[in-house]
Write a protein that holds these residues in place. Structure first.
Motif, PDB file in Angstrom:
ATOM      1  N   VAL A  68       0.858  -1.182   0.000  1.00  0.00           N
ATOM      2  CA  VAL A  68       0.000   0.000   0.000  1.00  0.00           C
ATOM      3  C   VAL A  68       0.895   1.232   0.000  1.00  0.00           C
ATOM      4  N   PRO A  69       0.668   2.162  -0.915  1.00  0.00           N
ATOM      5  CA  PRO A  69       1.435   3.414  -0.857  1.00  0.00           C
ATOM      6  C   PRO A  69       1.193   4.113   0.486  1.00  0.00           C
ATOM      7  N   ILE A  70       2.190   4.773   0.991  1.00  0.00           N
ATOM      8  CA  ILE A  70       2.103   5.370   2.328  1.00  0.00           C
ATOM      9  C   ILE A  70       0.914   6.326   2.457  1.00  0.00           C
ATOM     10  N   HIS A  71       0.576   7.029   1.388  1.00  0.00           N
ATOM     11  CA  HIS A  71      -0.555   7.961   1.483  1.00  0.00           C
ATOM     12  C   HIS A  71      -1.903   7.241   1.561  1.00  0.00           C
ATOM     13  N   GLU A  72      -1.930   5.916   1.345  1.00  0.00           N
ATOM     14  CA  GLU A  72      -3.161   5.121   1.470  1.00  0.00           C
ATOM     15  C   GLU A  72      -3.189   4.310   2.773  1.00  0.00           C
ATOM     16  N   ASP A  73      -2.111   4.331   3.530  1.00  0.00           N
ATOM     17  CA  ASP A  73      -1.972   3.498   4.715  1.00  0.00           C
ATOM     18  C   ASP A  73      -3.098   3.698   5.727  1.00  0.00           C
ATOM     19  N   ALA A  74      -3.561   4.901   5.871  1.00  0.00           N
ATOM     20  CA  ALA A  74      -4.611   5.196   6.851  1.00  0.00           C
ATOM     21  C   ALA A  74      -5.935   4.514   6.504  1.00  0.00           C
ATOM     22  N   PHE A  75      -6.080   4.046   5.275  1.00  0.00           N
ATOM     23  CA  PHE A  75      -7.344   3.446   4.838  1.00  0.00           C
ATOM     24  C   PHE A  75      -7.400   1.935   5.025  1.00  0.00           C
ATOM     25  N   VAL A  76      -6.290   1.309   5.387  1.00  0.00           N
ATOM     26  CA  VAL A  76      -6.247  -0.154   5.453  1.00  0.00           C
ATOM     27  C   VAL A  76      -7.286  -0.704   6.420  1.00  0.00           C
ATOM     28  N   GLN A  77      -7.412  -0.131   7.598  1.00  0.00           N
ATOM     29  CA  GLN A  77      -8.396  -0.619   8.565  1.00  0.00           C
ATOM     30  C   GLN A  77      -9.815  -0.443   8.021  1.00  0.00           C
ATOM     31  N   GLN A  78     -10.077   0.659   7.333  1.00  0.00           N
ATOM     32  CA  GLN A  78     -11.393   0.869   6.714  1.00  0.00           C
ATOM     33  C   GLN A  78     -11.662  -0.202   5.668  1.00  0.00           C
ATOM     34  N   TRP A  79     -10.653  -0.556   4.878  1.00  0.00           N
ATOM     35  CA  TRP A  79     -10.814  -1.586   3.846  1.00  0.00           C
ATOM     36  C   TRP A  79     -11.166  -2.924   4.479  1.00  0.00           C
ATOM     37  N   ASP A 122     -15.944 -19.951   2.385  1.00  0.00           N
ATOM     38  CA  ASP A 122     -16.455 -20.761   1.284  1.00  0.00           C
ATOM     39  C   ASP A 122     -16.193 -20.023  -0.031  1.00  0.00           C
ATOM     40  N   ASP A 123     -16.441 -20.691  -1.144  1.00  0.00           N
ATOM     41  CA  ASP A 123     -16.112 -20.119  -2.454  1.00  0.00           C
ATOM     42  C   ASP A 123     -16.835 -18.796  -2.726  1.00  0.00           C
ATOM     43  N   GLU A 124     -18.098 -18.711  -2.316  1.00  0.00           N
ATOM     44  CA  GLU A 124     -18.861 -17.481  -2.552  1.00  0.00           C
ATOM     45  C   GLU A 124     -18.242 -16.291  -1.811  1.00  0.00           C
ATOM     46  N   ARG A 125     -17.847 -16.508  -0.574  1.00  0.00           N
ATOM     47  CA  ARG A 125     -17.241 -15.423   0.210  1.00  0.00           C
ATOM     48  C   ARG A 125     -15.847 -15.060  -0.314  1.00  0.00           C
ATOM     49  N   LYS A 126     -15.098 -16.043  -0.779  1.00  0.00           N
ATOM     50  CA  LYS A 126     -13.793 -15.750  -1.387  1.00  0.00           C
ATOM     51  C   LYS A 126     -13.983 -14.833  -2.589  1.00  0.00           C
ATOM     52  N   GLU A 127     -14.966 -15.142  -3.398  1.00  0.00           N
ATOM     53  CA  GLU A 127     -15.239 -14.326  -4.585  1.00  0.00           C
ATOM     54  C   GLU A 127     -15.678 -12.912  -4.189  1.00  0.00           C
ATOM     55  N   THR A 128     -16.498 -12.800  -3.171  1.00  0.00           N
ATOM     56  CA  THR A 128     -16.944 -11.495  -2.678  1.00  0.00           C
ATOM     57  C   THR A 128     -15.755 -10.639  -2.259  1.00  0.00           C
ATOM     58  N   VAL A 129     -14.864 -11.226  -1.470  1.00  0.00           N
ATOM     59  CA  VAL A 129     -13.687 -10.491  -1.009  1.00  0.00           C
ATOM     60  C   VAL A 129     -12.799 -10.101  -2.180  1.00  0.00           C
ATOM     61  N   CYS A 130     -12.568 -11.028  -3.098  1.00  0.00           N
ATOM     62  CA  CYS A 130     -11.697 -10.738  -4.243  1.00  0.00           C
ATOM     63  C   CYS A 130     -12.250  -9.601  -5.092  1.00  0.00           C
ATOM     64  N   HIS A 131     -13.544  -9.588  -5.336  1.00  0.00           N
ATOM     65  CA  HIS A 131     -14.141  -8.494  -6.121  1.00  0.00           C
ATOM     66  C   HIS A 131     -13.963  -7.154  -5.415  1.00  0.00           C
ATOM     67  N   TYR A 132     -14.106  -7.149  -4.121  1.00  0.00           N
ATOM     68  CA  TYR A 132     -13.907  -5.901  -3.383  1.00  0.00           C
ATOM     69  C   TYR A 132     -12.437  -5.472  -3.423  1.00  0.00           C
ATOM     70  N   LEU A 133     -11.534  -6.394  -3.156  1.00  0.00           N
ATOM     71  CA  LEU A 133     -10.111  -6.060  -3.091  1.00  0.00           C
ATOM     72  C   LEU A 133      -9.556  -5.565  -4.425  1.00  0.00           C
ATOM     73  N   GLU A 134     -10.090  -6.085  -5.527  1.00  0.00           N
ATOM     74  CA  GLU A 134      -9.567  -5.650  -6.820  1.00  0.00           C
ATOM     75  C   GLU A 134      -9.883  -4.181  -7.113  1.00  0.00           C
TER      76      GLU A 134
END
Length: 154
Positions: free
Chosen positions: A20-31, A53-65
């Protein structure tokens, strides 16, 4: 696929990191909070893919991308390591030597990326640093990991 050993875990060892770039570090807990909200999880404080489970993995991956960071992974197919010995690591009394080695591989990838990114983003000015945080997982003794990485740095 069932593990080879009767009491074994997955045949794959995967260690991941994100930068994470340092200027985004404060957002990690929010993410993290938002990802947990999307999982509809009120009791979890962390996300471990092995427990989803697979559905939740997909949910997290879509958000993280959608977020502003880079992912890195080191992966080992454990059966490929059967019978392998590294006599140099055997002298170090640590039950986590394989984890430490995989962390090294991962950090080599991360530091190469950060160096290249700094040359572009900051026009090669060397004052920028990398902060490394490990998740606190049970069964790990992180002072050994820290010592191992310090020896490599020296």
């Amino acid at each position: 696929m069932a593990p080879i050993d009767p009491n074994g875990a997955s045949e794959w060892f995967v260690l991941g990191a994100f930068v994470v770039p340092i200027h985004e570090d404060a957002f990690v807990q929010q993410w993290l909070t938002e990802a947990l909200h999307r999982l509809r999880s009120r009791q979890r404080t962390e996300i471990h893919f092995a427990k989803l489970d697979d559905e939740r993995k997909e949910t997290v991956c879509h958000y993280l991308e959608s977020l502003n960071f880079r992912w890195f992974v080191s992966v080992s197919h454990k059966p490929n390591m059967r019978g392998y010995r590294n006599t140099r690591t055997e002298v170090v009394r640590s039950k986590n030597y394989f984890y430490n080695w995989m962390a090294r591989i991962l950090l080599e990838k991360v530091t190469q990326y950060c160096q290249k990114d700094a040359l572009t983003r900051y026009r090669g000015k060397p004052q920028h640093k990398l902060r490394i945080e490990f998740s606190n997982r049970g069964g790990m003794f992180y002072p050994h990991t820290r010592d191992y990485l310090a020896k490599l740095w020296i």
